[in-house]
Design an enzyme around this catalytic site. Structure first.
Site, PDB file in Angstrom:
ATOM      1  N   ASP A 218       0.810  -1.232   0.000  1.00  0.00           N
ATOM      2  CA  ASP A 218       0.000   0.000   0.000  1.00  0.00           C
ATOM      3  C   ASP A 218       0.836   1.271   0.000  1.00  0.00           C
ATOM      4  O   ASP A 218       0.307   2.377   0.055  1.00  0.00           O
ATOM      5  CB  ASP A 218      -0.928   0.020   1.218  1.00  0.00           C
ATOM      6  CG  ASP A 218      -0.146   0.203   2.519  1.00  0.00           C
ATOM      7  OD1 ASP A 218       1.038  -0.190   2.552  1.00  0.00           O
ATOM      8  OD2 ASP A 218      -0.714   0.736   3.481  1.00  0.00           O
ATOM      9  N   LEU A 240      10.704  -7.883  13.650  1.00  0.00           N
ATOM     10  CA  LEU A 240      12.028  -8.475  13.495  1.00  0.00           C
ATOM     11  C   LEU A 240      13.064  -7.541  14.130  1.00  0.00           C
ATOM     12  O   LEU A 240      12.882  -6.318  14.134  1.00  0.00           O
ATOM     13  CB  LEU A 240      12.342  -8.673  12.012  1.00  0.00           C
ATOM     14  CG  LEU A 240      11.460  -9.665  11.237  1.00  0.00           C
ATOM     15  CD1 LEU A 240      11.894  -9.727   9.777  1.00  0.00           C
ATOM     16  CD2 LEU A 240      11.494 -11.050  11.859  1.00  0.00           C
ATOM     17  N   LEU A 254       9.184  -3.806   5.255  1.00  0.00           N
ATOM     18  CA  LEU A 254       9.744  -4.697   4.246  1.00  0.00           C
ATOM     19  C   LEU A 254       8.643  -5.374   3.443  1.00  0.00           C
ATOM     20  O   LEU A 254       7.511  -5.525   3.914  1.00  0.00           O
ATOM     21  CB  LEU A 254      10.614  -5.764   4.913  1.00  0.00           C
ATOM     22  CG  LEU A 254      11.769  -5.257   5.790  1.00  0.00           C
ATOM     23  CD1 LEU A 254      12.476  -6.438   6.444  1.00  0.00           C
ATOM     24  CD2 LEU A 254      12.740  -4.431   4.978  1.00  0.00           C
TER      25      LEU A 254
END
Length: 314
Positions: A218, A240, A254
């Protein structure tokens, strides 16, 4: 005798008389006589109209260029074959030639791609997500430690794109694909949603958990939506440990396939830092964060430059 023939009304051909000209009687074709215009093709060309000459020249040129046309057809056929190979590679998620599979140790870790954001994306972004999923599938198939991959909430534009552009997806192996929501497939206490907005940092992977990756492209229009979804459902969430090992010039969000590949790499290498630098694209401008209190090279250079400028001012 000639006068008798003329008197009787019977036309006399000049070639029969052995004459090449004269007045009266039937006109004589030069190609028949072979006189006054040369013999062979020269005489024939001389007697043709402009249109016929043009047609004859075109035919001769066509015959002369026969081999050239043949070679051009071969070249075009070769180019089309190369283009088909390129298109096929792109449709398979930019996967190049198949590499020999290494010794495989399957992992019991579960990774789910949440495809429930279909309505929030335009078709162009849906196609990007489709390619990222293709990449995840391909990487998992040749990984040293493949995970248990699942697609949940598959439907709408994404399924339509897969049906049209990648009909072979129905034959994919070692993957679970369902239209059900991930909370209906896995018990909520086993779910961990991976989202960059979570304050919880993932230090290690728990083999008893099922990690969810948000299937959304998006361009940051719906920032934090996966984090909010996790809180609404009351499931665990984490990010992460990117900031602990990597400093990037761009945002920390990511792509789906990057998150997936980082986890695969971590399972194989056992190091987050190696996993990050193996997968992250160069455009992210990733720089290693120093461990054990060591100062990063860039910071050292910056401090050196600052100190030199200070001394010059003094």
């Amino acid at each position: 005798m000639a006068n008798d023939s003329a008197t009787s009304g019977t036309p006399v051909r000049r070639e029969e008389l052995g004459e090449a000209g004269g007045s009266g009687g039937t006109p004589v074709r030069r190609e028949e006589l072979g006189e006054a215009g040369g013999s062979g093709a020269g005489a024939e060309d001389h007697s043709l109209s402009k249109r016929q000459k043009k047609k004859l020249l075109k035919q001769r040129k066509w015959e002369e260029e026969r081999e050239l046309r043949k070679q051009r057809r071969k070249d075009r056929k070769h180019q089309r074959r190369l283009q088909r190979q390129t298109d096929h590679q792109e449709d398979r998620g930019d996967v190049l030639l198949k590499r020999p599979r290494r010794d495989v140790t399957p992992s019991c870790l579960r990774l789910l791609v949440d495809c429930s954001f279909d309505s929030l994306m335009v078709m162009k972004d849906v196609w990007k997500l489709h390619k990222q999923i293709q990449r995840c599938y391909a990487e998992n198939r040749r990984a040293a430690c493949p995970v248990q991959l699942s697609l949940t909430s598959l439907g709408g534009q994404l399924k339509q794109s897969m049906d049209v552009k990648d009909q072979g997806w129905v034959n994919w192996k070692d993957i679970s694909i369902t239209a059900q929501h991930y909370s209906e497939v896995v018990p909520r206490e086993e779910l961990v949603y991976l989202t960059s907005e979570s304050p919880n940092v993932l230090e290690e992977l728990d083999q008893t958990k099922a990690y969810v990756i948000g299937g959304l492209v998006d361009h940051n229009h719906h920032k934090g939506i996966t984090f909010e979804k996790a809180k609404e459902l009351g499931i665990a969430h984490a990010q992460l440990p990117l900031s602990s090992f990597v400093k990037m010039n761009s945002r920390k969000v990511l792509a789906v396939n990057h998150v997936f590949e980082i986890i695969l790499s971590y399972l194989e290498k056992g190091s987050w830092q190696e996993a990050f630098f193996t997968v992250l694209p160069q455009r992210k401008g990733a720089v290693a964060v120093p461990q054990n209190g060591a100062a990063p090279q860039e910071e050292e250079e910056e401090e050196k430059d600052t100190s030199e400028k200070t001394e010059e001012i003094k």
